[in-house]
Design an enzyme around this catalytic site. Structure first.
Site, short mmCIF file in Angstrom:
data_model
loop_
_atom_site.label_atom_id
_atom_site.label_comp_id
_atom_site.label_asym_id
_atom_site.label_seq_id
_atom_site.Cartn_x
_atom_site.Cartn_y
_atom_site.Cartn_z
N GLY A 72 36.52 36.86 34.17
CA GLY A 72 36.42 37.34 32.80
C GLY A 72 36.49 36.24 31.75
N SER B 213 33.01 35.66 36.80
CA SER B 213 31.94 35.44 35.82
C SER B 213 30.55 35.27 36.45
CB SER B 213 32.28 34.25 34.91
OG SER B 213 33.48 34.49 34.21
N GLU C 47 44.17 40.82 38.92
CA GLU C 47 44.78 41.57 37.80
C GLU C 47 45.93 42.43 38.31
OE1 GLU C 47 41.15 43.26 36.31
OE2 GLU C 47 40.51 41.25 35.71
N GLU D 93 38.15 34.82 44.48
CA GLU D 93 38.02 34.96 43.04
C GLU D 93 39.00 34.01 42.35
OE1 GLU D 93 36.20 38.97 41.96
OE2 GLU D 93 38.34 39.29 42.08
N HIS E 168 43.50 42.53 43.93
CA HIS E 168 42.77 41.89 42.82
C HIS E 168 43.76 41.10 41.97
CE1 HIS E 168 40.48 41.41 39.13
NE2 HIS E 168 39.39 41.61 39.86
N GLY F 265 32.67 41.78 37.80
CA GLY F 265 33.35 42.62 36.83
C GLY F 265 32.42 42.94 35.67
N GLY F 266 32.54 42.15 34.61
CA GLY F 266 31.82 42.41 33.35
C GLY F 266 30.34 42.70 33.52
N ASN G 17 32.91 45.87 40.16
CA ASN G 17 34.26 46.38 39.91
C ASN G 17 34.31 46.81 38.44
OD1 ASN G 17 36.96 46.79 39.48
ND2 ASN G 17 37.56 44.64 39.72
N TRP G 18 34.35 48.11 38.24
CA TRP G 18 34.29 48.61 36.85
C TRP G 18 35.66 48.61 36.17
CZ3 TRP G 18 30.40 53.37 37.47
CH2 TRP G 18 29.14 52.85 37.73
N LYS G 19 36.68 48.25 36.88
CA LYS G 19 38.03 48.15 36.30
C LYS G 19 38.35 49.42 35.50
CE LYS G 19 37.40 43.20 36.21
NZ LYS G 19 37.82 41.92 35.72
C1 PEP Z 1 36.49 40.68 38.86
O1 PEP Z 1 37.20 41.36 38.14
O2 PEP Z 1 36.59 40.82 40.09
C2 PEP Z 1 35.58 39.73 38.26
C3 PEP Z 1 35.04 38.83 39.01
O3 PEP Z 1 35.35 39.85 36.90
P1 PEP Z 1 34.23 39.08 36.04
O4 PEP Z 1 32.94 39.17 36.79
O5 PEP Z 1 34.19 39.80 34.74
O6 PEP Z 1 34.69 37.65 35.90
#
Ligand code: PEP
Length: 253
Positions: free
Chosen positions: A175, A215, A99, A169, A97, A236-237, A11-13
């Site tokens: 994050g 993470s 966020e 999640e 999500h 994500g990251g 997920n590149w957000k």
């Molecule tokens: C996400 O945004 O779905 C996520 C899991 O982010 P991260 O891997 O950065 O925690």
């Protein structure tokens, strides 16, 4: 070891312009060309979808959007419909999500509207659920997840679950660098599968992929993926750099 084909999704957000997304997608396509035991998917921002779709044509990497509106068209400034995502080359869409729930007022009810619209249009939804840190500390993890699943999936029939992916999640792990332990993830994933089995039957529940997100990194993915009910990762990251994401995709090596 999971019984389902693993899916590693990035997920590149709100990262990467069109050209930046194209460059990363191109690198990733090259690095993952040998992969067939794992499904790979990326979710670039809306503005990069059509360009990235061109890069992914003929590769095994699937294209996912990060959100959509539930109406097919109309006066909804700033929104994007399922049909638009399909036309841009998406096969999947992330819904609910944390966020979006936290910053944009999404609720289980709006997730449910989007989910039904996505399925009706032929887009495969990846529905995100998860508890906050305080909810976990107060022992409410399972009741929070129950509510999110029951209300988010309201009205779905067994057949609808064929195209559905769930992503667990925990909000406290997104994050933050804090990952759920593999035991914590397995406990929740097994619970979710049992809840799906009660509602839709065991064979339907056994076919649904449940991803873990929060993470996920090259250092912890193998341990998470070794869990029976962890069928993949939503990342994500660590999905933003092709090399790092490729290490996640190659977690079995
Ligand atoms: C996400 O945004 O779905 C996520 C899991 O982010 P991260 O891997 O950065 O925690």
């Amino acid at each position: 070891m999971t019984k389902r084909k693993p899916l590693i999704a990035g997920n590149w957000k709100m990262h990467k312009t069109g050209p930046e997304a194209v460059e990363t997608a191109r690198k990733l396509a090259g690095l993952t060309a040998d992969v067939d035991r794992v499904d790979v998917m990326i979710a670039p921002p809306f503005t990069a979808l059509a360009q990235v779709a061109e890069v992914l044509r003929g590769t095994r990497i699937m294209l996912c959007a990060q959100n959509m509106h539930w109406e097919p068209r109309g006066a909804f400034t700033g929104e994007i419909s399922a049909e638009m995502l399909l036309a841009a080359g998406c096969t999947h869409v992330i819904l609910g999500h944390s966020e979006r729930r936290q910053f944009f007022g999404e609720t289980d009810q709006t997730v449910n509207l989007k989910l039904r619209a996505a399925l009706a249009a032929g887009l495969k939804p990846v529905v995100c659920i998860g508890e906050s840190e305080s909810e976990r500390d107060e022992g409410k993890t399972f009741s929070v997840l129950d509510k999110q699943v029951q209300n988010g999936l309201k009205g779905l029939l067994s057949d609808d679950l064929k195209g559905l992916t769930l992503a667990y999640e925990p909000v406290w792990a997104i994050g933050t660098g804090k990952t759920a332990s593999s035991q914590q993830a397995q406990e929740v994933h097994a619970y979710l599968r049992d809840q799906l089995a009660k509602a839709y039957g065991r064979s339907v529940a056994e076919a649904v992929r449940i991803l873990y997100g929060g993470s996920v990194k090259p250092a912890n993915i193998a341990e998470l993926m070794a869990m029976e009910d962890v069928d993949g990762a939503l990342v994500g990251g660590a999905s933003l750099e092709a090399e790092t994401f490729n290490q996640l995709v190659h977690y079995q090596n």
